[in-house]
Design an enzyme around this catalytic site. Structure first.
Site, PDB file in Angstrom:
ATOM      1  N   CYS A 277       0.903  -1.171   0.020  1.00 17.83           N
ATOM      2  CA  CYS A 277       0.027   0.082   0.032  1.00 17.83           C
ATOM      3  C   CYS A 277       0.681   1.426  -0.126  1.00 17.83           C
ATOM      4  CB  CYS A 277      -1.029   0.229   1.303  1.00 17.83           C
ATOM      5  SG  CYS A 277      -2.321  -1.191   0.995  1.00 17.83           S
ATOM      6  N   PHE A 339       7.451  -8.428   4.473  1.00 14.92           N
ATOM      7  CA  PHE A 339       7.776  -6.823   4.612  1.00 14.92           C
ATOM      8  C   PHE A 339       7.378  -6.491   6.150  1.00 14.92           C
ATOM      9  CE2 PHE A 339       3.499  -4.585   4.862  1.00 14.92           C
ATOM     10  CZ  PHE A 339       2.731  -5.597   4.744  1.00 14.92           C
TER      11      PHE A 339
HETATM   12  C1  UDX Z   1      -0.907   0.033   5.896  1.00 13.19           C
HETATM   13  C2  UDX Z   1      -1.766   0.636   6.769  1.00 13.19           C
HETATM   14  O1  UDX Z   1      -1.352   0.467   7.917  1.00 13.19           O
HETATM   15  C3  UDX Z   1      -3.092  -0.056   6.704  1.00 13.19           C
HETATM   16  O2  UDX Z   1      -4.060   0.873   7.425  1.00 13.19           O
HETATM   17  C4  UDX Z   1      -3.761   0.092   5.168  1.00 13.19           C
HETATM   18  O3  UDX Z   1      -4.969  -0.344   5.188  1.00 13.19           O
HETATM   19  C5  UDX Z   1      -2.676  -0.622   4.420  1.00 13.19           C
HETATM   20  O4  UDX Z   1      -1.459  -0.094   4.391  1.00 13.19           O
HETATM   21  P1  UDX Z   1       0.360  -2.548   5.983  1.00 13.19           P
HETATM   22  O5  UDX Z   1       0.858  -2.182   4.494  1.00 13.19           O
HETATM   23  O6  UDX Z   1      -0.486  -3.816   6.149  1.00 13.19           O
HETATM   24  O7  UDX Z   1      -0.791  -1.398   6.278  1.00 13.19           O
HETATM   25  O8  UDX Z   1       1.506  -2.417   7.144  1.00 13.19           O
HETATM   26  P2  UDX Z   1       2.011  -1.303   8.148  1.00 13.19           P
HETATM   27  O9  UDX Z   1       1.924  -1.846   9.480  1.00 13.19           O
HETATM   28  O10 UDX Z   1       1.359   0.012   7.979  1.00 13.19           O
HETATM   29  O11 UDX Z   1       3.539  -1.374   7.717  1.00 13.19           O
HETATM   30  C6  UDX Z   1       3.900  -0.831   6.580  1.00 13.19           C
HETATM   31  C7  UDX Z   1       5.440  -0.871   6.710  1.00 13.19           C
HETATM   32  O12 UDX Z   1       5.947   0.277   7.440  1.00 13.19           O
HETATM   33  C8  UDX Z   1       6.056  -2.153   6.981  1.00 13.19           C
HETATM   34  O13 UDX Z   1       7.300  -2.428   6.353  1.00 13.19           O
HETATM   35  C9  UDX Z   1       6.505  -1.952   8.737  1.00 13.19           C
HETATM   36  O14 UDX Z   1       7.559  -2.721   8.800  1.00 13.19           O
HETATM   37  C10 UDX Z   1       6.854  -0.437   8.398  1.00 13.19           C
HETATM   38  N1  UDX Z   1       7.022   0.404   9.579  1.00 13.19           N
HETATM   39  C11 UDX Z   1       5.749   0.455  10.337  1.00 13.19           C
HETATM   40  C12 UDX Z   1       8.162   0.687  10.199  1.00 13.19           C
HETATM   41  O15 UDX Z   1       9.212   0.914   9.518  1.00 13.19           O
HETATM   42  N2  UDX Z   1       8.126   1.477  11.154  1.00 13.19           N
HETATM   43  C13 UDX Z   1       7.007   1.720  11.994  1.00 13.19           C
HETATM   44  O16 UDX Z   1       7.027   2.399  12.965  1.00 13.19           O
HETATM   45  C14 UDX Z   1       5.644   1.213  11.340  1.00 13.19           C
END
Ligand code: UDX
Ligand code: ADP
Length: 463
Positions: A277, A339
């Site tokens: 996303c 991821f």
């Molecule tokens: C995201 C949105 O959170 C969700 O609401 C939407 O519907 C789809 O996209 P998702 O991609 O499943 O969800 O995971 P998310 O928990 O948001 O993490 C995205 C990425 O950011 C991951 O690779 C995660 O490891 C990274 N991340 C997240 C960080 O590096 N640091 C953080 O503090 C939080």
């Protein structure tokens, strides 16, 4: 309209868990999930629910409770469309890889195919719900196709964007912060919105169900993801500054997170965000902004992606530099390929790009991830088209146990924050590695002081 029969087109990371939870919470509604991909549907119907195609904590139990009672997985798309009053579209909308908008705009070909199929099959009025992340004004295109190719029946289009995060999908669905439903402002539009509200109201408190116009709903999804990704890029930008100074990013994150205006979530410095996303939605936002001539707006959001690419590149460059400026012929163990933790999804995972960089430097990668299989790793690398498939095959091996992956390695790189990595016998891993033994912790997951006490040269992000 009282809903008794729901069809969902697309049995992926969004459609599968969302429909399972609707089926669980609405035993009076028959829910059928259809997909063109026969093997995916067969996997959803696997006798052992532990073999369903998507790993999400708690999902297998819900599927076990509901499957073949009021939840069905099928390849009979037309039949399911015909029977349903409400149709969710949850097909994938990847970034375009060709033509106008290549590398930026969302590819809507799957959505258009769904619309044409629904128009062809539908014999009575239907409510169509956009579930996939879609660029603003997609509903308009959907409506045009449906109205112009249909059999004269009425369609109402709703936007109901998904906010679930992978790895916590079931919890997010059971207990959402909010459910957003956008529809036309006409009386028919409002009636359609209310039909969908009634479905969610079976378990979501009414005050958490927001009704908006279609465009606000579509743009809210892109905005939410852009803001979240921006937080990760912001903390990652500061992590590089921390590495040049005496500051520690974890301490900085804690200090700023206690400011209630900032809040503590999404401040974890990492090797970069991945997932299906964030990048796609921001690229989309950038594309839309440019289309309206809003170049400053486009540049502002594009910087979030530039920072994220830089963070991934910086991580691999640091590995090469630290290993005496060469990794040629060296074995680098990768812990994690997904991821994020608690998912088997690898789309846009930072691990793919770090591996690609290191393979360019002629390293050999030995990968272990609790939920990702060898074929997926290869197909992720082949998708980049940096080198031939056979060359990738030579350079990357996967293991079903972490100790074997790390044996005789020069370095371990942590790419995913799986909890189990914290519980390993790190002394045993150290003893089996070449010396000096390095750990590059791309997730700030391990206790650095403990790792150093064992003997590792330990580097984390942002300290
Ligand atoms: C995201 C949105 O959170 C969700 O609401 C939407 O519907 C789809 O996209 P998702 O991609 O499943 O969800 O995971 P998310 O928990 O948001 O993490 C995205 C990425 O950011 C991951 O690779 C995660 O490891 C990274 N991340 C997240 C960080 O590096 N640091 C953080 O503090 C939080
Ligand atoms: P997401 O994360 O958005 O759920 P996935 O790629 O996991 O994305 O799932 C999308 C699913 O939609 C895939 O299983 C794909 O086969 C399916 N799909 C795409 N186009 C169609 C279509 N026209 N009819 C039925 N299923 C489709």
């Amino acid at each position: 309209m009282k809903i008794t029969n729901i069809c969902c087109i697309g049995a992926g990371y969004v459609g599968g868990p969302t429909m399972a939870v609707i089926a669980e919470k609405c035993p009076h509604i028959k829910v059928t999930v259809v997909d063109l991909n026969e093997s995916r549907i067969a996997a959803w119907n696997a006798e052992d629910v532990n073999n369903i195609p998507i790993y999400e904590p708690g999902l297998n139990e819900i599927v076990a409770n509901t499957r073949n009672k009021n939840l069905f997985f099928s390849t009979e798309v037309d039949k399911a469309i015909d029977e349903a009053e409400l149709i969710f579209i949850s097909v994938n909308t990847p970034t375009k890889t060709y033509g106008t908008g290549k590398g930026m705009a969302a590819d809507l070909k799957h959505i258009e195919l769904c619309a044409r199929q629904i128009a062809k099959v539908a014999k009575n009025d239907k409510i169509i719900v956009e579930k996939s992340t879609l660029p603003v004004r997609t509903a308009e295109a959907l409506k045009s196709i449906l109205d112009n190719t249909g059999n004269g029946v009425q369609f109402q289009i709703l936007s109901n964007p998904e906010f679930l995060a992978e790895g916590t999908a079931v919890q997010d669905l059971l207990n959402p912060d909010r459910v957003l439903i956008g529809g036309e402002t006409s009386p028919e539009g409002q009636k359609a919105i209310d039909s969908l509200v009634d479905v969610y109201a079976n378990w979501v408190p009414k005050e958490r169900i927001l009704k908006t116009n279609v465009w606000s709903s579509e743009l809210s999804k892109l905005t939410a993801n852009a803001f979240l990704a921006q937080r990760v890029s912001s903390i990652n930008a500061m992590s590089e500054l921390c590495e040049k100074t005496e500051a520690n990013i974890n301490e900085v994150a804690k200090a700023i997170g206690m400011d209630s205006r900032i809040g503590s979530k999404f401040l974890k410095a990492s090797v970069g965000f991945g997932g299906s996303c964030f990048q796609k939605d921001i690229l989309n936002l950038v594309y839309i902004s440019k289309a309206f001539g809003l170049n400053e707006v486009a540049d502002y959001w594009e910087q979030v992606i530039i920072m994220n690419d830089h963070q991934k590149r910086r991580f691999s460059r640091n590995i090469v530099q630290t290993l005496y400026n060469t990794v040629s012929g060296k074995k680098i163990a990768f812990l994690g390929w997904a991821f994020k933790k608690d998912t088997n999804d690898t789309r846009e995972s930072a691990a793919i790009y770090v591996a690609d960089d290191l393979i360019n430097e002629q390293a050999s990668i030995a990968m272990y991830d609790p939920k990702v299989k060898h074929d997926q790793v290869l197909s992720d690398l082949n998708y980049l088209e940096t080198r031939s498939a056979s060359e990738n095959e030579k350079r990357i091996s996967t293991f079903d146990n972490p100790y074997a992956a790390c044996e005789n390695a020069h370095a371990v790189a942590i790419l995913t924050e799986w909890d189990e990595f914290k519980t390993y016998d790190w002394k045993r891993i150290y003893d089996s590695m070449l010396k000096p033994a390095f750990v590059f912790d791309g997730r700030n997951l391990l206790d650095g002081e403990k790792m150093k006490a064992i003997g590792f040269v330990y580097q984390s992000i942002g300290s």
